[in-house]
Design a protein around this motif. Structure first.
Motif, PDB file in Angstrom:
ATOM      1  N   GLY A 134       0.844  -0.971   0.048  1.00  0.00           N
ATOM      2  CA  GLY A 134      -0.074   0.044  -0.040  1.00  0.00           C
ATOM      3  C   GLY A 134       0.781   1.267  -0.042  1.00  0.00           C
ATOM      4  O   GLY A 134       1.762   1.263  -0.664  1.00  0.00           O
ATOM      5  N   SER A 135       0.404   2.326   0.821  1.00  0.00           N
ATOM      6  CA  SER A 135       1.283   3.338   0.813  1.00  0.00           C
ATOM      7  C   SER A 135       2.284   3.556   1.768  1.00  0.00           C
ATOM      8  O   SER A 135       3.153   4.485   2.170  1.00  0.00           O
ATOM      9  CB  SER A 135       0.490   4.587   0.789  1.00  0.00           C
ATOM     10  OG  SER A 135      -0.250   4.452   2.178  1.00  0.00           O
ATOM     11  N   ALA A 136       2.230   2.495   2.811  1.00  0.00           N
ATOM     12  CA  ALA A 136       3.107   2.513   4.046  1.00  0.00           C
ATOM     13  C   ALA A 136       4.487   2.293   3.815  1.00  0.00           C
ATOM     14  O   ALA A 136       4.859   1.322   2.707  1.00  0.00           O
ATOM     15  CB  ALA A 136       2.692   1.413   5.095  1.00  0.00           C
ATOM     16  N   ARG A 137       5.402   2.565   4.410  1.00  0.00           N
ATOM     17  CA  ARG A 137       6.795   2.112   4.554  1.00  0.00           C
ATOM     18  C   ARG A 137       6.837   0.927   5.256  1.00  0.00           C
ATOM     19  O   ARG A 137       6.734   0.697   6.601  1.00  0.00           O
ATOM     20  CB  ARG A 137       7.611   3.178   5.175  1.00  0.00           C
ATOM     21  CG  ARG A 137       9.123   2.785   5.211  1.00  0.00           C
ATOM     22  CD  ARG A 137       9.611   2.884   3.767  1.00  0.00           C
ATOM     23  NE  ARG A 137      11.035   2.696   3.747  1.00  0.00           N
ATOM     24  CZ  ARG A 137      12.159   3.454   3.740  1.00  0.00           C
ATOM     25  NH1 ARG A 137      12.039   4.783   3.675  1.00  0.00           N
ATOM     26  NH2 ARG A 137      13.400   2.873   3.593  1.00  0.00           N
ATOM     27  N   VAL A 138       7.581  -0.049   4.719  1.00  0.00           N
ATOM     28  CA  VAL A 138       7.621  -1.523   5.360  1.00  0.00           C
ATOM     29  C   VAL A 138       9.077  -1.723   6.079  1.00  0.00           C
ATOM     30  O   VAL A 138       9.861  -1.629   5.190  1.00  0.00           O
ATOM     31  CB  VAL A 138       7.114  -2.738   4.456  1.00  0.00           C
ATOM     32  CG1 VAL A 138       7.321  -3.845   5.245  1.00  0.00           C
ATOM     33  CG2 VAL A 138       5.730  -2.385   3.700  1.00  0.00           C
ATOM     34  N   ILE A 139       9.175  -2.047   7.235  1.00  0.00           N
ATOM     35  CA  ILE A 139      10.332  -2.674   7.638  1.00  0.00           C
ATOM     36  C   ILE A 139      10.165  -3.806   8.124  1.00  0.00           C
ATOM     37  O   ILE A 139       9.473  -4.324   8.979  1.00  0.00           O
ATOM     38  CB  ILE A 139      10.743  -1.860   9.148  1.00  0.00           C
ATOM     39  CG1 ILE A 139      10.302  -0.425   8.891  1.00  0.00           C
ATOM     40  CG2 ILE A 139      11.849  -2.156   9.483  1.00  0.00           C
ATOM     41  CD1 ILE A 139      11.427   0.343   8.048  1.00  0.00           C
ATOM     42  N   SER A 140      10.941  -4.843   7.234  1.00  0.00           N
ATOM     43  CA  SER A 140      10.427  -6.084   7.712  1.00  0.00           C
ATOM     44  C   SER A 140      11.771  -6.958   8.178  1.00  0.00           C
ATOM     45  O   SER A 140      12.622  -6.999   7.534  1.00  0.00           O
ATOM     46  CB  SER A 140       9.697  -6.981   6.482  1.00  0.00           C
ATOM     47  OG  SER A 140      10.719  -7.370   5.523  1.00  0.00           O
ATOM     48  N   VAL A 141      11.393  -7.456   9.432  1.00  0.00           N
ATOM     49  CA  VAL A 141      12.543  -8.219  10.023  1.00  0.00           C
ATOM     50  C   VAL A 141      12.278  -9.875   9.702  1.00  0.00           C
ATOM     51  O   VAL A 141      11.341 -10.277  10.150  1.00  0.00           O
ATOM     52  CB  VAL A 141      12.361  -8.105  11.594  1.00  0.00           C
ATOM     53  CG1 VAL A 141      13.389  -8.607  12.325  1.00  0.00           C
ATOM     54  CG2 VAL A 141      12.177  -6.475  11.867  1.00  0.00           C
ATOM     55  N   ALA A 142      13.084 -10.320   9.064  1.00  0.00           N
ATOM     56  CA  ALA A 142      13.035 -11.751   8.693  1.00  0.00           C
ATOM     57  C   ALA A 142      13.883 -12.559   9.490  1.00  0.00           C
ATOM     58  O   ALA A 142      14.890 -12.333   9.929  1.00  0.00           O
ATOM     59  CB  ALA A 142      13.644 -11.811   7.165  1.00  0.00           C
ATOM     60  N   TYR A 143      13.275 -13.960   9.697  1.00  0.00           N
ATOM     61  CA  TYR A 143      13.586 -14.869  10.435  1.00  0.00           C
ATOM     62  C   TYR A 143      13.701 -16.248   9.839  1.00  0.00           C
ATOM     63  O   TYR A 143      13.045 -16.516   8.630  1.00  0.00           O
ATOM     64  CB  TYR A 143      12.651 -15.077  11.617  1.00  0.00           C
ATOM     65  CG  TYR A 143      12.834 -14.293  12.815  1.00  0.00           C
ATOM     66  CD1 TYR A 143      13.728 -14.540  14.050  1.00  0.00           C
ATOM     67  CD2 TYR A 143      12.423 -12.801  12.777  1.00  0.00           C
ATOM     68  CE1 TYR A 143      13.713 -13.777  14.905  1.00  0.00           C
ATOM     69  CE2 TYR A 143      12.582 -11.753  13.799  1.00  0.00           C
ATOM     70  CZ  TYR A 143      13.428 -12.193  14.942  1.00  0.00           C
ATOM     71  OH  TYR A 143      13.622 -11.356  15.912  1.00  0.00           O
ATOM     72  N   LEU A 144      14.741 -17.095  10.083  1.00  0.00           N
ATOM     73  CA  LEU A 144      14.847 -18.339   9.648  1.00  0.00           C
ATOM     74  C   LEU A 144      14.218 -19.305  10.727  1.00  0.00           C
ATOM     75  O   LEU A 144      14.851 -19.308  11.994  1.00  0.00           O
ATOM     76  CB  LEU A 144      16.352 -18.476   9.306  1.00  0.00           C
ATOM     77  CG  LEU A 144      16.701 -20.067   8.876  1.00  0.00           C
ATOM     78  CD1 LEU A 144      16.179 -20.466   7.793  1.00  0.00           C
ATOM     79  CD2 LEU A 144      18.286 -20.169   8.870  1.00  0.00           C
ATOM     80  N   ALA A 145      13.512 -20.140  10.217  1.00  0.00           N
ATOM     81  CA  ALA A 145      13.001 -21.122  11.035  1.00  0.00           C
ATOM     82  C   ALA A 145      13.251 -22.676  10.533  1.00  0.00           C
ATOM     83  O   ALA A 145      13.119 -22.603   9.240  1.00  0.00           O
ATOM     84  CB  ALA A 145      11.574 -20.973  11.369  1.00  0.00           C
ATOM     85  N   LEU A 146      13.693 -23.542  11.434  1.00  0.00           N
ATOM     86  CA  LEU A 146      13.941 -24.833  10.877  1.00  0.00           C
ATOM     87  C   LEU A 146      12.823 -25.702  11.521  1.00  0.00           C
ATOM     88  O   LEU A 146      12.567 -25.725  12.742  1.00  0.00           O
ATOM     89  CB  LEU A 146      15.457 -25.196  11.317  1.00  0.00           C
ATOM     90  CG  LEU A 146      16.314 -24.325  10.666  1.00  0.00           C
ATOM     91  CD1 LEU A 146      17.652 -24.952  10.873  1.00  0.00           C
ATOM     92  CD2 LEU A 146      16.231 -24.203   9.166  1.00  0.00           C
ATOM     93  N   THR A 147      12.426 -26.591  10.871  1.00  0.00           N
ATOM     94  CA  THR A 147      11.379 -27.598  11.441  1.00  0.00           C
ATOM     95  C   THR A 147      11.436 -28.838  10.574  1.00  0.00           C
ATOM     96  O   THR A 147      12.255 -29.039   9.468  1.00  0.00           O
ATOM     97  CB  THR A 147      10.023 -27.144  11.173  1.00  0.00           C
ATOM     98  OG1 THR A 147       9.200 -27.891  11.957  1.00  0.00           O
ATOM     99  CG2 THR A 147       9.557 -26.754  10.147  1.00  0.00           C
TER     100      THR A 147
END
Lengths: 350, 350
Positions: free
Chosen positions: A115-128
């Motif tokens: 949309g119009s928002a500024r996105v700060i995305s914190v990414a994680y790694l998950a193992l399963t």
DNA sequence: CGGCCTTGTACTCAACATGAGCATAGCCAT
DNA sequence: ATGGCTATGCTCATGTTGAGTACAAGGCCG
């Protein structure tokens, strides 16, 4: 209240990895959750829905693209980022990943707008371990090499490297605005893809993807262009993902490949008891390369990483194999316990 | 507009590292910039000022604590996090760090509050040569081992480890609510600090700090306690910093130490030409340990990491030393060019 | 039942990397 | 020139790693 303000969305996204047989798979949503758009409240439960006007469908094709699980941080309720992420993952996939590690925070203005928002995305790694998944958003497991065909060297050097990528990248490099730029581009490509005297480095997954992105060779590079030019060879450069999710996936692969050699992370992907060949296949699947069997065994057994359980598996197609288990005490003995990957230098063999 | 909302501050912070002689130093501000409090506009230039009622001085002692450079992201103007950070660093210190790498994103609700806002802080590691710094906030270079005395093993095993840390940590571990907790604590401490059969791992800086924090052995652990109990032995566990900045610094040290061995990052901290001993001293300073001189030379020269310039330095106090320079071509030749740290197993010597 | 295919497991060997130390080179100050 | 200092070259034992040979122990099929 103060000047016209751009809303910030702090998003949490997870690359959830499992291994199915000899294939690393990632959990993707083909129908991602809608993200609150500018002006709406943040941190409240998002509602699964078809892609709306102001949600993901910003740029062409985004709606049909695979996405990784994603949800906004609840600034009041989530004590830590990790807890917030676990909450989201649970809600969206009913998975409870054991291993979770922060990867990177992405916030390029042009590459992850919602949309119009500024996105700060914190990414994680998950193992399963692989499990049935279900839930809103239609989660499913997709082999990660579908997104990165050039990263799988188990069957030998992937032909797409020489047939498509190299000529296209060289063309791009040669077209630099001035000679210095061209030289830099050439050298970057050589280091990343292992041309000339440079060797192929299985890590550097991100470098490679970013180079392809810069050169306009992956579909995502055209997403925000005013005239969405059709990427010609882009079909050869793997399946695209929504927003910058493929970049996040590249980061995850790089991290995981790197970590293999100094932390016993593979075991998160395996059942408690496994044969050595199974362990080897999983490592190979992740590393995208083939290892030397006998040396792998030596490394892992005499290195104290695993211990025999006494039980055997009989349906191996040959001599029964002993079942092994991860040996936790190794953590107390060695500074960086992992699998230093006994490479194989030449063609194939046993 | 929707429910009572907690403001989110996306902050950018930088651990700026240089080496002065044989001492790694970090840039700190003794009078940090004020951060916009809840309700104010985000992303506009912050104004240097004495610590105000709703700013940093939230918890006791915070005002006098060292802080690392910090500034909010401008969601409109900053195209990427890295560019935003560069902007802040320039404004606050007049430095233009060459090397910049994202470290980690911290957002624990209890450990990094500023005013009433929820702070998401994205931390970066910057490497530079030492320069005069100036600007608002009174920047100055502080030796990093002042914050982490137990991390410097160059003069042998730091006595604080056995005299203070070990007994205190063991007391903490023993006091676990139930036996299982106690066992976990013991084992974590053993791995992190290298007790029992576990070896000391110079990386793991963060593990160690976090353990001390959990055990209440560093001053910061008491900051947000309702009854600010005086940490008894806390004076032995290094100088405290504002908020969770020491944790960020620990992360930086860990990352830098780790990276030394597989990426040629040291050279960011050195002038173009240097003697091998100087190079060695810098590496030792960062790694917090002493290396074997002849082997270090072998590693670095035959490994193609440096090349002789022909010039010599004469004021060595002995035989003149040849000056070397980083050899960029190594990037094209080896997958992970770094200094595999030729440890020294025994006491001292040349 | 016996050969043969398959995978598992033990062991050997050469090449190379690594930790440690000795020996010599070349400046300075006394 | 002599002794103190750091620089630099070289050797040696040991460990690690890549590669391969050989044999073990199941199932399958004639």
């Amino acid at each position: 209240m103060s000047p016209p303000q751009v809303h910030i969305v702090v998003g949490l996204s997870a690359v959830i990895v499992a291994v199915r047989g000899e294939t690393p798979v990632v959990l993707t949503l083909s129908r991602p959750l809608e993200v609150p758009a500018a002006g709406e409240a943040l941190g409240l439960a998002a509602v699964p829905s078809a892609v709306g006007a102001d949600g993901w469908a910003e740029h062409p094709g985004a709606a049909e693209r695979d996405a990784i699980p994603f949800g906004p941080l609840d600034p009041v309720g989530d004590r830590t980022l990790e807890l917030g992420l676990r909450r989201w993952v649970r809600e969206q996939t009913r998975l409870q990943p054991g291993y979770l590690e922060q990867l990177y925070t992405f916030a390029d203005r042009e590459r992850s707008r919602v949309g119009s928002a500024r996105v700060i995305s914190v990414a994680y790694l998950a193992l399963t371990r692989e499990e049935e998944v279900s839930g809103a958003g239609e989660p499913r497991w997709v082999p990660w090499y579908e997104y990165f065909p050039w990263e799988d060297w188990r069957g030998g050097r992937p032909s797409v490297l020489d047939r498509h990528i190299r000529p296209a990248l060289e063309h791009w490099a040669a077209g630099g605005s001035d000679p210095a730029v061209s030289r830099t581009r050439h050298s970057r490509a050589a280091v990343a893809f292992g041309w000339g005297s440079a060797p192929w480095d299985p890590n550097r997954v991100l470098d490679r993807y970013e180079l392809l992105y810069e050169a306009g060779l992956v579909t995502e590079a055209w997403d925000d262009q005013p005239n969405p030019q059709p990427p010609q060879a882009a079909s050869a450069t793997g399946r695209p993902m929504a927003l910058d999710h493929r970049r996040i996936l590249a980061t995850a692969m790089e991290r995981l490949r790197g970590k293999l050699s100094y932390r016993p992370v593979v075991f998160e992907l395996l059942p408690v008891a496994f044969t050595l060949l199974r362990l080897q296949r999983v490592v190979e699947a992740l590393a995208g390369d083939v290892l030397h069997k006998q040396n792998f065994r030596r490394l892992v057994v005499t290195g104290g990483l695993v211990e025999a359980t006494g039980a055997v598996e009989t349906n191996t197609g040959g001599r029964p194999a002993e079942l092994f288990a991860f040996r936790r005490e190794v953590l107390l003995e060695r500074p960086a316990p992992g699998l230093g990957l006994p490479r194989r230098k030449f063609p194939a063999g046993q």
